[in-house]
Scaffold this motif. Sequence first.
Motif, PDB file in Angstrom:
ATOM      1  N   CYS A   1      17.879  40.125  31.125  1.00 43.27           N
ATOM      2  CA  CYS A   1      19.270  40.247  31.588  1.00 43.27           C
ATOM      3  C   CYS A   1      20.147  39.113  31.078  1.00 43.27           C
TER       4      CYS A   1
ATOM      5  N   GLN B   1      30.000  38.886  29.612  1.00 41.68           N
ATOM      6  CA  GLN B   1      30.911  37.789  29.941  1.00 41.68           C
ATOM      7  C   GLN B   1      31.829  37.463  28.759  1.00 41.68           C
TER       8      GLN B   1
ATOM      9  N   ARG C   1      18.352  31.822  31.583  1.00 44.15           N
ATOM     10  CA  ARG C   1      19.482  31.748  32.498  1.00 44.15           C
ATOM     11  C   ARG C   1      19.168  30.714  33.575  1.00 44.15           C
TER      12      ARG C   1
ATOM     13  N   TYR D   1      23.777  43.681  36.629  1.00 40.86           N
ATOM     14  CA  TYR D   1      22.654  43.059  35.927  1.00 40.86           C
ATOM     15  C   TYR D   1      22.272  41.693  36.499  1.00 40.86           C
ATOM     16  N   ASN D   2      23.079  41.196  37.434  1.00 35.53           N
ATOM     17  CA  ASN D   2      22.737  39.988  38.175  1.00 35.53           C
ATOM     18  C   ASN D   2      22.021  40.314  39.475  1.00 35.53           C
TER      19      ASN D   2
ATOM     20  N   ILE E   1      28.408  43.260  35.145  1.00 34.39           N
ATOM     21  CA  ILE E   1      27.827  41.918  35.260  1.00 34.39           C
ATOM     22  C   ILE E   1      27.125  41.782  36.608  1.00 34.39           C
ATOM     23  N   ASP E   2      27.809  42.217  37.660  1.00 34.82           N
ATOM     24  CA  ASP E   2      27.210  42.148  38.999  1.00 34.82           C
ATOM     25  C   ASP E   2      25.932  42.984  39.073  1.00 34.82           C
TER      26      ASP E   2
ATOM     27  N   ASN F   1      23.566  27.824  31.573  1.00 39.47           N
ATOM     28  CA  ASN F   1      24.352  29.013  31.214  1.00 39.47           C
ATOM     29  C   ASN F   1      25.487  28.690  30.250  1.00 39.47           C
TER      30      ASN F   1
ATOM     31  N   ILE G   1      24.096  39.792  30.249  1.00 33.71           N
ATOM     32  CA  ILE G   1      25.169  39.127  30.988  1.00 33.71           C
ATOM     33  C   ILE G   1      26.028  38.285  30.044  1.00 33.71           C
ATOM     34  N   HIS G   2      25.388  37.608  29.103  1.00 33.41           N
ATOM     35  CA  HIS G   2      26.133  36.814  28.127  1.00 33.41           C
ATOM     36  C   HIS G   2      27.080  37.697  27.323  1.00 33.41           C
TER      37      HIS G   2
END
Length: 210
Positions: free
Chosen positions: A199, A207, A2, A186-187, A183-184, A119, A203-204
């Motif tokens: 992660c 998304q 990432r 795991y970010n 998403i938030d 990304n 996230i991918h």
Amino acid sequence: MRQIIKKREPNELTLYKRLKDAIYDGPNFTEVKDKIRQSLLLEQGYLCAYCMERIDLNSMKIEHWACQHSNQEMQLEYSNLLACCKGHEGSPPKEQTCDTRKGGNALKLSPANANHRINEVINYDHQGQITSIDDEFNVQINQVLNLNKHRLKSNRLTALIMIQRELHQKIGERKRSEIQRLIDKYNQRNQHGKLPEYCGIIIHYLQRKL
């Protein structure tokens, strides 16, 4: 893999670079190197820049994205430095990954260069395999970094299954806002500044659901 958002270099490195004939691993570099290691770990959420495996001060090494041998002018450039796992150092090359496998080979793209838009060029499939839409970099992912070694694919698949189970805990389709909250999540770094291991694939996957 990432994108890594680079911060300001440690003050100790800035001062060291002002010394005459300053070189990486030169005299009085030990304390500077320790500060660089700490800074890189915090910057990357304690994850390897390439495979996203958990790392710490004892299990990491400093990677020069543009190798020192061919790019001596960049050996002290903080933008060129990454924290990586040890990648099975000492094992046969076919077992090595990340910086250890890479050695002095060049990579087309860096996760720490915003202009490379990492990304947007990285993909993961449902078996945990990492690929790139850039053909040259896709070859490098396998031949230079060995990021689809069975162990890494298995670890990414485990992370993927984990988020799939989390989604399926609730009957019916998840709302867009619910997926965004995941998403938030795991970010987000924990209280120790650590991102969730692997992660990137989580996230991918989320998304794509958006």
